[in-house]
Every structure is written in structure tokens, then in C-alpha cells.
Design a protein around this motif. Structure first.
Motif, PDB file in Angstrom:
ATOM      1  N   LEU A  60      -4.900  10.195  29.601  1.00 55.41           N
ATOM      2  CA  LEU A  60      -4.477  10.775  30.876  1.00 55.41           C
ATOM      3  C   LEU A  60      -3.958  12.196  30.722  1.00 55.41           C
ATOM      4  CD1 LEU A  60      -2.709   7.689  32.489  1.00 55.41           C
ATOM      5  CD2 LEU A  60      -4.848   8.742  33.216  1.00 55.41           C
ATOM      6  N   THR A 105     -11.020  12.746  29.960  1.00 56.00           N
ATOM      7  CA  THR A 105     -10.317  11.499  30.283  1.00 56.00           C
ATOM      8  C   THR A 105     -11.316  10.378  30.570  1.00 56.00           C
ATOM      9  OG1 THR A 105      -8.419  12.684  31.188  1.00 56.00           O
ATOM     10  CG2 THR A 105      -8.702  10.402  31.886  1.00 56.00           C
ATOM     11  N   GLU A 106     -12.317  10.673  31.385  1.00 55.68           N
ATOM     12  CA  GLU A 106     -13.279   9.634  31.754  1.00 55.68           C
ATOM     13  C   GLU A 106     -14.098   9.188  30.548  1.00 55.68           C
ATOM     14  OE1 GLU A 106     -15.246   9.426  35.317  1.00 55.68           O
ATOM     15  OE2 GLU A 106     -13.793  10.551  36.507  1.00 55.68           O
ATOM     16  N   ARG A 152      -7.535  12.236  41.763  1.00 53.21           N
ATOM     17  CA  ARG A 152      -7.090  13.596  41.461  1.00 53.21           C
ATOM     18  C   ARG A 152      -8.259  14.573  41.421  1.00 53.21           C
ATOM     19  NH1 ARG A 152      -1.764  14.200  39.532  1.00 53.21           N
ATOM     20  NH2 ARG A 152      -2.442  16.136  38.524  1.00 53.21           N
ATOM     21  N   ARG A 153      -9.461  14.068  41.225  1.00 51.57           N
ATOM     22  CA  ARG A 153     -10.643  14.930  41.262  1.00 51.57           C
ATOM     23  C   ARG A 153     -11.156  15.110  42.693  1.00 51.57           C
ATOM     24  NH1 ARG A 153     -14.699  13.573  36.265  1.00 51.57           N
ATOM     25  NH2 ARG A 153     -15.376  15.674  36.795  1.00 51.57           N
ATOM     26  N   PRO A 198     -10.582  16.317  33.347  1.00 56.80           N
ATOM     27  CA  PRO A 198     -10.815  14.907  33.669  1.00 56.80           C
ATOM     28  C   PRO A 198     -12.078  14.329  33.037  1.00 56.80           C
ATOM     29  CG  PRO A 198     -11.336  16.295  35.547  1.00 56.80           C
ATOM     30  CD  PRO A 198     -10.680  17.178  34.547  1.00 56.80           C
ATOM     31  N   ASP A 199     -13.073  15.167  32.734  1.00 58.63           N
ATOM     32  CA  ASP A 199     -14.272  14.650  32.078  1.00 58.63           C
ATOM     33  C   ASP A 199     -13.931  14.012  30.732  1.00 58.63           C
ATOM     34  OD1 ASP A 199     -15.958  15.372  34.120  1.00 58.63           O
ATOM     35  OD2 ASP A 199     -16.482  17.314  33.239  1.00 58.63           O
ATOM     36  N   ASP A 223      -6.274  19.252  33.654  1.00 59.33           N
ATOM     37  CA  ASP A 223      -7.510  19.687  34.308  1.00 59.33           C
ATOM     38  C   ASP A 223      -8.760  19.514  33.438  1.00 59.33           C
ATOM     39  OD1 ASP A 223      -6.198  20.219  36.612  1.00 59.33           O
ATOM     40  OD2 ASP A 223      -6.260  22.399  36.449  1.00 59.33           O
ATOM     41  N   MET A 258      -6.423  14.608  31.916  1.00 59.18           N
ATOM     42  CA  MET A 258      -6.550  14.674  33.374  1.00 59.18           C
ATOM     43  C   MET A 258      -5.509  15.622  33.965  1.00 59.18           C
ATOM     44  SD  MET A 258      -5.694  11.688  36.131  1.00 59.18           S
ATOM     45  CE  MET A 258      -3.950  11.821  35.735  1.00 59.18           C
ATOM     46  N   TYR A 259      -4.247  15.470  33.551  1.00 55.66           N
ATOM     47  CA  TYR A 259      -3.190  16.330  34.086  1.00 55.66           C
ATOM     48  C   TYR A 259      -3.429  17.794  33.721  1.00 55.66           C
ATOM     49  CZ  TYR A 259      -0.511  12.124  35.192  1.00 55.66           C
ATOM     50  OH  TYR A 259      -0.102  10.931  35.716  1.00 55.66           O
ATOM     51  N   VAL A 272      -7.807   8.863  38.296  1.00 57.62           N
ATOM     52  CA  VAL A 272      -8.502  10.073  37.845  1.00 57.62           C
ATOM     53  C   VAL A 272      -9.436  10.578  38.937  1.00 57.62           C
ATOM     54  CG1 VAL A 272     -10.091  11.033  36.135  1.00 57.62           C
ATOM     55  CG2 VAL A 272      -8.352   9.389  35.417  1.00 57.62           C
ATOM     56  N   ARG A 273     -10.193   9.654  39.543  1.00 54.66           N
ATOM     57  CA  ARG A 273     -11.123  10.053  40.610  1.00 54.66           C
ATOM     58  C   ARG A 273     -10.353  10.588  41.820  1.00 54.66           C
ATOM     59  NH1 ARG A 273     -15.998   7.165  39.334  1.00 54.66           N
ATOM     60  NH2 ARG A 273     -16.162   7.512  37.090  1.00 54.66           N
TER      61      ARG A 273
END
Length: 887
Positions: free
Chosen positions: A611, A622-623, A656-657, A619-620, A617, A614-615, A653-654
Motif C-alpha cells: 500500500l 501496488t496492484e 483512490r485511482r 498504484p500499478d 502515487d 499506492m499512497y 486502491v481502485r
């Protein structure tokens, strides 16, 4: 009901309505009527349930169901619960599925079952359990669902018949009861029969199952006098007179089993079925059951009695040689006893024996003198082990013996518990270990047994587990490694029971007395982790400094070091240190490997490290890590709380995206899994908080409010740290409803809770942003100060999405040129971030402020891509207003 006596009879008296229901269900299932004509529109599955007391004809009815299904070309799966096998985990599931799978080579089975092989294979007896963490019960049920669904589709149409379901083991029955409603969506007819007055607690789910077309179970009634007369004449001849037939009905109360047995005795005695012989029927009927049956057994001689007792102890599918060994009889003596028992219609079968009816088995078992029964179970355990069937087969017998301090008994029960636990049956494993503890074990083994018992009930009975593990620590423990494992387990169950302070204190005490430096480091890493989740941690800044000093000098040589570095990553995120610092530590933690399903480790640290990207920026990344982690879970068969967290956080995550529709779907999946684990758990709070935020962003505030009310999403909030922060989400919900004063109170309380702990990153918890909005009307200057403080913190963290979000909040509580300036800068930052929803909000606000249709149209387009329906509607309304004003 006597199908073994009257083998060629096909008449089932007074079961027309039940057979009609069977034929209708089979017709819908196969697309054919009973005569092979009249195709239905499409095959449909169903559930049929038949309930009735012992001897009422359930077994015969199910035999007829199987016969009719086979005649129509159906694949038939069949199983029967057993009075003596109720404590054998997956006994019924194995009867149903093993015959269809067991003959194939391992390579073929692995290819057919795929990733489910190692999860369901041990439960079905197809392979030995693998080492490592067992599947959770939901994961195992999902695997069994897949196997049965796969078979039903590949071998359609299919009929599953379960007799004596009241005696099914809890694991099998729990699975089937949950699966049964799905039969209507498959080419599968499920037919169950049970005694409603003998349902144990774990079988109560049967009563609530919807039958065919939502109907209730079919209650089987005793036969009428006319039906009994037909049955008697079918067996003894048409010359049986009315008086004889009526007396047969009177002495049996219309019970089909008793009638069939009675007519067999009449035939054996050569009694004329006339009024003259009717007075003898009452004595003959008494010999069919209870004390009369036992007297009949005893007349066969002591060897036959001993052999029957052994068979009653062994249960079903009895091998004659094993029964002889348990009875202590030689081969010839046992063969003679079996012949005598077959002749007396007590036993049936040759290579495999069984009682003619469960009523007989129960009567024989209950007639065994208690001391003899205990001894026979003990002998059965030895014989089963000697026969090569293993500790698990012996364990159910050892449960019936008296404690005698026998180390061999403890050894077998521990071995059986280990196999059963790894196969996915923790409740049964616990029963074995609890019995081993009562034996009792040798003093040197007591701590190990307590540890195993605590591990088996880790999350299902936390209070009991804590007691077992604390008791284990009071025992003399020769092996330091065992003591350390007990401490890890104890801290884990305390933490998952929302007793984080006790978890930390337990580890702190052990750290002080442990001499091994690597063990101390492992314990310190666990303590740091549980402290990180404590909402009431007394000295967070001090912990952060100690964690930073320790992590900075570690190199990630082993999992413990990588966990500490991972915790340093999370601490940096929460405190709002520069994002590149947090990511530097994240990459260090991941460099040597950080799996989500490591043995004897929690999943928390790998998730937190994922995570962090994700925070910051990314997120890819993270996923990517989440995909690998979820694959780890699914390989292990962890589909309860673990998978709930994974789906929920992936949904976060999604969210926040700005992919709000995907976020909602994922979080709803996580919530469904969390509800199967139980309400009020951390998984529940995570899922509800994320779903409420997502619904607010989609403009569905009323739905979010109902969700919160339905699930009591309000004070008291959990003692553990969850994210999104539950109190902040609740304040955001109040704000979205226009309840600004109540929202400000909740958000201020959240700030007072988080600030002393040094949790200052608005990316992690945007309480200041929402508080500024809540205060804007009544205290605009304070609102601006709050928003600008958040902007400062966001700039320190440095992630464009965090800065843009904070600037947008500052704009909302500002006026004039400052408002425009903040919005323009917010758009600039958000354009460089993955936060599409936040960008859409900023564009719509800027377009509205400047009366700029270009910004509004771009904001509308972005909002529509995000599925932010409320924001999109707002943008359309602004555009329409501008168009009207321009005319």
C-alpha cells in the motif's frame, strides 16, 4: 425399509406424493419424463428433503430415487451418515466425491482439479496434507463447491442422495447445507433424508433449507392399515386375512421397517397368516427392536454377540477381518458368527458388512455394557492402526476411551489432529487434542499439546486459545523454539482479538528474558507491528525513533529483517515523511522476498508495504504486488478473512485511482467474505469504510447512510487502527449529508486521536481536509488554517495526488483569487497523479469558478470515466446553466 428382504419388490406404499415430487424433479433435471418422453424446456436442478422417524422408509425411498435416476441416465452420487462416524471429518464428502475421483492417477487428478488439488485432496482422502498452513474453512468449502459443480456439469444430469443426514459429520453437512441452494442453477438434484427429532446442533441448517420451489421437507408418515395389509400380502401371500393384517398394523404402528421384519419372522416361523396366528404377532414384533432384538442376538451365542458388538463399534463399511480382530475371534469362528448374524437379519453383505438397518446397529451398540464398549473402542483403535489405516481412523475410537495416561494414545491423537487440521477440519482437530490433554500427556509434552490445541483454535475460539497458550507458557519447556512459537501464537491471537496492548506486553516480557539475539529481533518485529495497529499506543513517537534507528542498520538478510524494514516503510507513510524515503524502504523490504502466506507469519507487513506505493502515487506497483499476494492466498486455500482484506484493499486502491465502479465491485466482494467471517471484525470495518467512501464519491449518499445504519458503522469504533480510518469516514458521511456540526465533532475527535501518535499524512487520513469543509460556514478562518496546515503536510510528503487533494480542500474554504489559484495548482498536481476522481472534482470546481466550459467538459468527461455519477450530474447542470446564460 426391508429392500434386502423383499429384493424384487418395487411397491412403495403411500409414498405417491413423494414419488411424484421425485419424478417431477427428475423430469426437470433430465428434460425427460419417467417414460423417456416429453422433453422439458431446459434441465433444472432442485433440492428435495424427506424427514421422518427411524424405520419410516427413508432409506428405501432414497434407493428408489437412485434407481429411477439411474434409469434416466443420471450420474448418481450417494452417501450415508453414520452414528459412529459423526466425528470423522469429511466422511460424507468422501463417500460422495471420492469414488468419482480416486481411481485416476495423481497427474490426471492434478490436471483435472488444478489449483484445488492440494486444498481439497486431503479432505477427500485423495492425497496426504501438505506441510504449512492449512486452508481456511471457507477456502475448503469453495474448493468442494468447485469439485461438485465441475462434476455436475461434466457428468450431467446428476443426482446426489444423502441418507441419514442427521448423522453426517459437521464439516460435510456445513458444506452441503451452504451449497444446496445452488443446485437450482446446475443440472443437479440433491435429495436428503433425515430424522428431524435427532438432528444435532451442527445439522440444524437442514431444517432451514428451501426445498423444491421453496417447499418444506416432505414428512413421511406411518403406513395406514390398508397399506400394511398390502405389504403383508405382498410378502406372505394373498391368503393373509384381514384380522392378521390389522394386527400387524397395530403391533408395528405402521412403521415400514418393523412390518418388513415382522413378515420375515412370520415366514421363518412358518406361521399361517390368519386370524388364528394373529395373537402371536405382538411377541414376534417385540423381537424386531430394543430388548427383543438383543434377546434374539444373545440366542445366537457369545461369538455372534461379540462379533456384532465389534461391528457396532466399527460403524459402517465393516471389513470382516477387522471386526474379527476387534472381537478377538479366529477366522473360522468369525465367519460362523457372520453367517449366523446374516441369517438372523442383523447383518448383511459379504466382503463388506453392514447392519440391515441403522435401528439395529444403534440397538446393538447401546446394549454393549459400558466398560466393554470402552474396551472395544480401545481395541478398535489398535486394530485400525495395525491394519494400516492411520491415526486419523483410530482417533474416533480413542475419543470413546477413558484417560489412562497412555503416551501411545496421546501420540495417535496428536498425529490425527495434525492430519485433520491440515486437511481443513480445525473443530475435529481440537476435539482430538482436547482428549489428548485429558489423557494426560507426559509432563514434557504438555506444553506442546497445549500449543497445538491453541493453534488449532487460533481465530475461531480466541478466548479459549489465549487460555491454552498462556497455560502452555506455565509448563516446563525444554525446547526454546517451542516457547518462542507459543509466544508468537499468543501475541497473534491477542492482536486479532482486538487486545493489541496485551499482545505487545506479551512480546515485551519475552524479549527481556530471551537470550537469542535473532529471536529477540523477531519478537521485536512482531511487537513493532502490533504497536503500529494500536489506536491507544502510549508512545508512538518514541517507537518511531527506535524503529527508524533499527531499520536503518538492517540489510534485509532474512524475513525478520525485511519485516522490520517494511514496518519502517509504513511508519514513514503514516508520519508523512517524504514519499521517496518511504519507497526506498519499501524496495529494501521487497528485495529479498516478502510473501503474503509465509509460514508462521502474519500478512499485515507485506500488505502495508504494497500500500505504500499506492499512497506514493504508484498504484500499478501496488496492484502488481496484490495480484501476487492474492495468488498466494488462493494457493493456500485462504478464502475467508485473508481474501476479504485483499479484495477490500484492492478496491481501496481502485477508489483512490478514481475507478469507482470497479472499486465498488471489489469492496462488495470483500464485504461478502468479511460477513462470512463474522461482523465486527477488522475485515468488516475495512470493507464498510471503503464502500461508504466509494458510494459517497459516486453521489449515492443515501445508500451509504443506509449501509452505515444497517451495519452499525458508528461509535464505538475499533480499538485497532483500520484504514480508511473509520471515524474519519463517518465524519465524511455526516458532512455529505449536510450535518456539518456533527461532522466537525467526529473529525476533530479523529484528529485528537491521531495527532499525538504522529500520524500526520493527509494521504493516509484526510481528516483535516474534511474538517476544514465542515468548519467553513461557522468558523471560516479556522477552516482555512486547518486546510493550509494539511497543504503543508501534503507538500512535505510530496505525492502529487496528496498535494492536489489538499489544495482543492483549501480552495473550497477560500474566496476570490486565492480560491482560483489553489484550484489551478490542484489541477496541475492532480494531472500528474493517478487520482482521476480528485482531478475530476478539481476540474469541475475550477470550471465553475471561472465559468470555463473547457474545464467543465474535461471534468465531466473524467467524472464519467470514473463512474462518479453525482459529480457528472453537477458538471452537466453547470454546463447547461452556462449555455442558457450565453443565449
Amino acid at each position: 425399509m426391508g429392500q434386502r428382504v423383499l429384493r424384487n419388490r418395487r411397491t412403495l406404499y403411500e409414498r405417491e406424493s413423494e414419488l411424484t415430487a421425485v419424478d417431477e424433479a427428475l423430469e426437470e433435471l433430465t428434460g425427460l419424463s419417467a417414460d423417456g418422453t416429453a422433453p422439458a424446456d431446459r434441465p433444472l436442478g432442485a433440492l428435495l428433503a424427506f424427514a421422518g422417524r427411524a424405520g419410516i422408509g427413508k432409506t428405501t425411498l432414497l434407493a428408489e430415487v437412485r434407481r429411477r435416476a439411474a434409469a434416466l441416465g443420471c450420474t448418481v452420487l450417494s452417501a450415508r451418515g453414520g452414528d459412529q462416524e459423526q466425528r470423522v471429518a469429511f466422511h460424507v464428502a468422501r463417500q460422495l466425491l471420492q469414488p468419482r475421483l480416486a481411481g485416476a492417477p495423481e497427474a490426471e487428478l492434478r490436471a483435472s482439479l488444478g489449483s484445488w488439488y492440494d486444498i481439497v485432496g486431503p479432505a477427500l482422502g485423495l492425497c496426504a496434507p501438505t506441510e504449512g498452513a492449512p486452508p481456511d474453512q471457507q477456502g475448503l468449502r469453495d474448493g468442494l463447491d468447485w469439485v461438485l459443480t465441475h462434476l455436475a456439469v461434466r457428468r450431467a444430469p446428476m443426482v446426489l442422495a444423502l441418507d441419514d443426514a442427521h448423522w453426517a459429520d459437521p464439516e460435510s453437512l456445513g458444506w452441503l447445507a451452504a451449497f444446496a441452494p445452488r443446485a437450482e442453477q446446475l443440472p443437479l438434484l440433491i435429495v436428503v433424508a433425515y430424522r428431524p427429532d435427532e438432528l444435532p446442533d451442527h445439522a440444524e441448517s437442514l431444517r432451514g433449507l428451501p426445498g423444491r420451489a421453496g417447499g418444506r421437507p416432505h414428512d413421511l408418515e406411518p403406513l395406514s392399515a390398508d397399506a400394511v395389509a398390502g405389504l403383508v400380502r405382498e410378502s406372505l401371500g394373498e391368503h393373509a386375512d384381514d384380522a392378521f393384517c390389522h394386527e400387524s398394523w397395530a403391533v408395528t404402528s405402521g412403521n415400514p421397517f418393523e412390518i418388513v421384519e415382522l413378515t420375515a419372522k412370520v415366514h421363518d416361523r412358518g406361521l399361517d397368516p390368519t386370524e388364528a396366528g394373529a395373537p402371536l404377532l405382538r411377541d414376534l414384533a417385540a423381537a424386531v427392536k430394543g430388548s427383543g432384538l438383543i434377546a434374539r442376538l444373545e440366542r445366537l451365542g457369545p461369538s455372534a454377540v461379540r462379533f456384532a458388538w465389534a461391528c457396532a463399534v466399527l460403524g459402517t463399511e465393516i471389513h470382516p477381518a477387522l471386526a474379527a480382530a476387534v472381537a478377538g475371534l479366529g477366522h473360522e469362528e468369525a465367519a460362523d458368527a457372520a453367517d449366523a448374524l446374516r441369517g438372523a437379519r442383523i447383518l448383511t453383505g459379504a466382503e463388506t458388512l453392514e447392519f440391515v438397518h441403522p435401528l439395529i446397529a444403534t440397538a446393538v451398540y447401546r446394549a454393549i455394557p459400558p466398560a466393554t464398549r470402552v474396551a472395544l473402542h480401545g481395541q478398535a483403535a489398535w486394530c485400525v492402526i495395525d491394519d494400516g489405516q492411520g491415526a486419523t481412523a483410530a482417533a474416533r475410537h480413542l475419543l470413546e476411551t477413558h484417560p489412562e495416561g497412555d503416551a501411545w494414545v496421546v501420540q495417535q491423537l496428536r498425529a490425527a489432529a495434525g492430519e485433520t487440521l491440515r486437511a481443513g477440519a480445525p473443530d475435529t482437530a481440537r476435539s482430538y487434542l482436547a482428549r489428548a490433554l485429558r489423557e494426560p500427556p507426559p509432563a514434557r509434552e504438555r506444553a506442546a499439546v497445549l500449543h497445538e490445541l491453541g493453534s488449532a483454535s487460533l481465530l475461531t475460539e480466541p478466548a479459549t486459545t489465549v487460555n491454552h497458550l498462556r497455560a502452555a507458557l506455565q509448563e516446563p519447556i525444554a525446547e526454546p523454539a517451542l516457547r518462542h512459537h507459543i509466544v508468537y501464537r499468543l501475541s497473534q491471537v491477542l492482536a486479532h482479538s482486538d487486545r493489541l496492548a496485551e499482545a505487545s506486553e506479551t512480546l515485551a516480557h519475552e524479549i527481556r528474558v530471551t537470550g537469542d539475539a535473532r529471536v529477540r529481533l523477531r519478537m521485536l518485529s512482531e511487537q513493532f507491528m502490533w504497536d503500529a495497529f494500536r489506536a491507544d499506543e502510549p508512545d508512538h513517537p518514541s517507537r518511531s525513533r527506535r524503529l527508524a534507528r533499527l531499520a536503518d542498520r538492517l540489510h534485509g538478510r532474512d524475513l525478520t529483517e525485511r519485516y522490520i524494514i517494511g514496518l519502517r516503510t509504513w511508519d514513514a507513510i503514516q508520519r508523512g515523511e517524504p514519499a521517496d524515503v518511504a519507497l526506498h524502504h519499501a524496495e529494501r523490504a521487497l528485495a529479498g522476498g516478502l510473501g503474503w502466506a509465509e509460514a508462521d507469519r502474519g500478512f499485515e507487513v507485506p500488505v502495508l508495504v504494497s500500500l505504500a506505493f499506492m499512497y506514493a502515487d504508484r498504484p500499478d506497483r501496488t496492484e502488481e504486488l496484490f495480484a501476487a499476494g492474492i495468488a498466494d492466498y488462493e494457493r493456500q486455500g485462504w478464502r475467508g478473512g485473508h481474501l476479504s482484506f485483499a479484495y477490500t484493499l484492492l478496491g481501496y486502491v481502485r477508489y483512490r485511482r478514481g475507478r469507482l465502479a470497479e472499486a465498488e465491485d471489489l469492496v462488495r466482494s470483500g464485504l461478502r467474505l468479511a460477513e462470512r467471517v463474522g461482523p465486527g471484525t477488522p475485515a468488516h470495518w475495512y470493507a464498510l469504510g471503503t464502500l461508504i467512501q466509494t458510494l459517497i464519491a459516486r453521489g449515492r449518499t443515501e445508500e451509504a447512510t443506509r449501509l452505515a445504519e444497517d451495519h452499525s458503522f458508528r461509535e464505538p469504533f475499533p480499538a485497532a487502527v483500520v484504514f480508511p480510518d473509520a471515524q474519519t469516514v463517518y465524519g465524511e458521511l455526516l458532512l455529505s449529508r449536510g450535518l456539518t456540526k456533527a461532522a466537525a465533532a467526529e473529525l476533530s475527535a479523529a484528529g485528537r486521536r491521531l495527532e499525538p501518535r504522529g500520524i500526520r499524512n493527509p494521504a493516509w487520513c484526510p481528516w483535516q481536509l474534511h474538517l476544514a469543509r465542515a468548519e467553513a460556514h461557522d468558523a471560516p478562518e479556522r477552516a482555512l488554517t486547518t486546510a493550509l496546515e494539511a497543504v503543508t503536510r501534503a507538500r512535505q510528503f510530496g505525492a502529487p495526488s496528496t498535494i492536489g487533494q489538499a489544495l482543492r480542500a483549501a480552495a473550497e474554504v477560500s474566496t476570490g483569487s486565492a480560491r482560483v489559484s489553489y484550484l489551478e495548482e490542484a489541477v496541475a498536481h492532480l494531472d500528474r497523479s493517478p487520482a482521476a476522481y480528485e482531478l475530476a472534482c478539481a476540474l469541475v470546481a475550477l470550471g465553475t469558478e471561472l465559468h470555463d466550459t473547457a474545464h467543465l467538459r474535461r471534468g465531466l468527461e473524467t467524472a464519467e470515466k470514473c463512474a462518479a455519477d453525482g459529480l457528472a450530474a453537477q458538471a452537466r447542470a453547470e454546463l447547461a446553466e452556462m449555455e442558457r446564460a450565453s443565449l
